[in-house]
Design an enzyme around this catalytic site. Structure first.
Site, mmCIF file in Angstrom:
data_model
loop_
_atom_site.group_PDB
_atom_site.id
_atom_site.type_symbol
_atom_site.label_atom_id
_atom_site.label_comp_id
_atom_site.label_asym_id
_atom_site.label_seq_id
_atom_site.Cartn_x
_atom_site.Cartn_y
_atom_site.Cartn_z
ATOM 1 N N LYS A 125 0.815 -1.192 0.000
ATOM 2 C CA LYS A 125 0.000 0.000 0.000
ATOM 3 C C LYS A 125 0.861 1.258 0.000
ATOM 4 C CE LYS A 125 -3.165 -2.334 3.152
ATOM 5 N NZ LYS A 125 -3.614 -2.358 4.575
ATOM 6 N N GLY A 126 2.110 1.092 0.369
ATOM 7 C CA GLY A 126 2.949 2.255 0.643
ATOM 8 C C GLY A 126 3.091 3.244 -0.501
ATOM 9 N N ASP A 165 7.458 3.188 -2.610
ATOM 10 C CA ASP A 165 7.648 4.235 -1.615
ATOM 11 C C ASP A 165 9.049 4.181 -1.026
ATOM 12 O OD1 ASP A 165 6.832 1.781 -0.602
ATOM 13 O OD2 ASP A 165 6.069 2.631 1.250
ATOM 14 N N ASP A 223 14.267 -0.627 1.368
ATOM 15 C CA ASP A 223 14.955 -0.838 2.645
ATOM 16 C C ASP A 223 16.064 -1.858 2.395
ATOM 17 O OD1 ASP A 223 15.596 -1.384 5.343
ATOM 18 O OD2 ASP A 223 13.591 -0.860 5.972
ATOM 19 N N LYS A 236 17.211 3.476 1.636
ATOM 20 C CA LYS A 236 18.117 3.436 2.787
ATOM 21 C C LYS A 236 19.397 2.714 2.356
ATOM 22 C CE LYS A 236 14.526 3.165 6.369
ATOM 23 N NZ LYS A 236 13.931 2.296 7.424
ATOM 24 N N PHE A 296 13.521 4.522 11.320
ATOM 25 C CA PHE A 296 12.157 4.104 11.035
ATOM 26 C C PHE A 296 11.342 5.320 10.624
ATOM 27 C CE2 PHE A 296 7.816 2.907 11.787
ATOM 28 C CZ PHE A 296 7.806 1.665 11.193
ATOM 29 N N VAL A 297 10.805 5.286 9.414
ATOM 30 C CA VAL A 297 10.068 6.447 8.912
ATOM 31 C C VAL A 297 8.621 6.090 8.590
ATOM 32 C CG1 VAL A 297 12.056 7.734 8.042
ATOM 33 C CG2 VAL A 297 10.978 6.017 6.584
ATOM 34 N N ASP A 305 3.818 3.236 6.788
ATOM 35 C CA ASP A 305 3.043 2.989 8.009
ATOM 36 C C ASP A 305 3.878 2.422 9.144
ATOM 37 O OD1 ASP A 305 3.378 0.339 6.789
ATOM 38 O OD2 ASP A 305 1.985 -0.313 8.347
ATOM 39 N N ARG A 325 -0.016 6.451 7.553
ATOM 40 C CA ARG A 325 0.163 6.488 6.093
ATOM 41 C C ARG A 325 -0.303 7.815 5.500
ATOM 42 N NH1 ARG A 325 1.337 1.299 4.092
ATOM 43 N NH2 ARG A 325 0.338 -0.435 5.165
#
Ligand code: PRP
Length: 221
Positions: A83-84, A140, A143, A171, A192-193, A199, A205
Site C-alpha cells: 500500500k505504501g 515508496d 529498505d 536506505k 524508522f520512517v 506505516d 500512512r
C-alpha cells in the site's frame, strides 16, 4: 510495515543480485539526494520531519521531469506497489505529461524468518499482461531491497519491453542486494520512517510528510 520489519538490518549477508542484465536505454534517471536537515514535528508521535511536504512536492516534480524526458513519445505502465506507494503513485502520475496507464500489485514478505531469502508472495497481481510494455515500478521505499529484487525478477519474466523503478526513499545502509534503481527521490538514514504512504502497524500512512517516530511510540508498537 510491522515493528519487526522496521528494524535496521545490521547483520545482513551481502547477497549480490542483479535483477536485470540489460538496462540502459539512454535514460539519465535521477540519483537519490540526501535529505535536508530534519525539522521539528508538532505531531505528538513524531520525533522529526525528515522530508517536508514542500520537499516532496519539489522532488516529485523533478522525478516526473526526468521520467517525461526519458520516455518521451512512449506510453508507460506505472505499477504501484500497495500500500505504501499509493501517495507517490497519485502525485507522480499527475505530475507526468507522458501517456501512462496505472496498475497495482500487492506483495507480502513471508515473514521475518524467511524474508531474508527475498521470497515474497503476491497478494494482488496485475490485472493484465505487461508483455511489450514499458513498465515503471513505483515504490515508496527501498529498505533491504529484497522486495524489489524479487519483484523485478518476477516482472522481467513476463517479457515487458523494459522495467525500471522509481522509489521515493532508499536506505543505502540497509541495502542487501545490488539493485539498479533508475529514479530515486531521497537517500535516507536507516531510521524508522512513516508518512506519505509509509506505516507503522498500518498507522500514519496519511501524513503528508515523512518523519521519524519517537522511540516511545515504536516501543509501544
Ligand atoms: C514496504 C515498502 C516496500 C518494502 C521495502 O512494504 O513498500 O515494498 O517494504 O522493504 P525491503 O526493501 O526491505 O524489501 P511493506 O511490506 O511494509 O508493505 P506496505 O507497503 O503495505 O506498507
Amino acid at each position: 510495515m510491522s515493528a519487526e520489519a522496521a528494524g535496521i538490518h545490521t547483520s545482513a549477508p551481502g547477497v549480490a543480485t542483479t535483477p536485470r542484465g540489460e538496462q540502459n536505454h539512454g535514460h539519465h534517471g535521477l540519483a537519490g539526494a540526501p535529505v535536508p536537515a530534519p525539522v521539528p514535528s508538532t505531531h505528538p508521535d513524531l520525533a522529526e520531519i525528515l522530508v517536508t511536504e514542500n520537499a516532496l512536492r519539489v522532488k516529485i516534480t523533478e522525478l516526473a521531469a526526468a521520467i517525461d524526458a526519458d520516455y518521451a513519445g512512449q506510453e508507460v505502465l506505472l505499477v504501484g506497489v500497495l500500500k505504501g506507494a499509493v501517495m507517490l503513485m497519485a502525485d507522480l502520475a499527475r505530475a507526468l505529461t507522458i501517456s501512462t496507464t496505472l496498475e497495482f500489485m500487492a506483495v507480502s514478505s513471508y515473514g521475518s524468518s524467511t524474508s531474508s531469502s527475498g521470497v515474497v508472495r503476491i497478494l494482488k497481481d496485475l490485472d493484465r499482461s505487461i508483455e511489450g510494455r514499458h513498465v515503471l515500478v513505483v515504490e515508496d521505499i527501498i529498505d533491504s531491497g529484497l522486495t524489489l529484487s524479487w519483484l523485478m525478477r518476477n516482472l522481467s519474466s513476463r517479457h515487458p519491453a523494459s522495467v525500471e523503478v522509481v522509489a521515493l526513499l532508499r536506505k543505502p545502509e540497509a541495502l542487501r542486494v545490488d539493485l539498479d534503481v533508475r529514479y530515486v527521490g531521497f537517500d535516507i538514514p536507516s531510521a524508522f520512517v512513516v508518512g506519505y504512504g509509509l506505516d507503522f502497524a498500518e498507522r500514519y500512512r496519511t501524513l503528508p510528510y515523512v518523519g521519524t517516530l519517537t522511540p516511545e511510540v515504536i516501543a509501544a508498537g
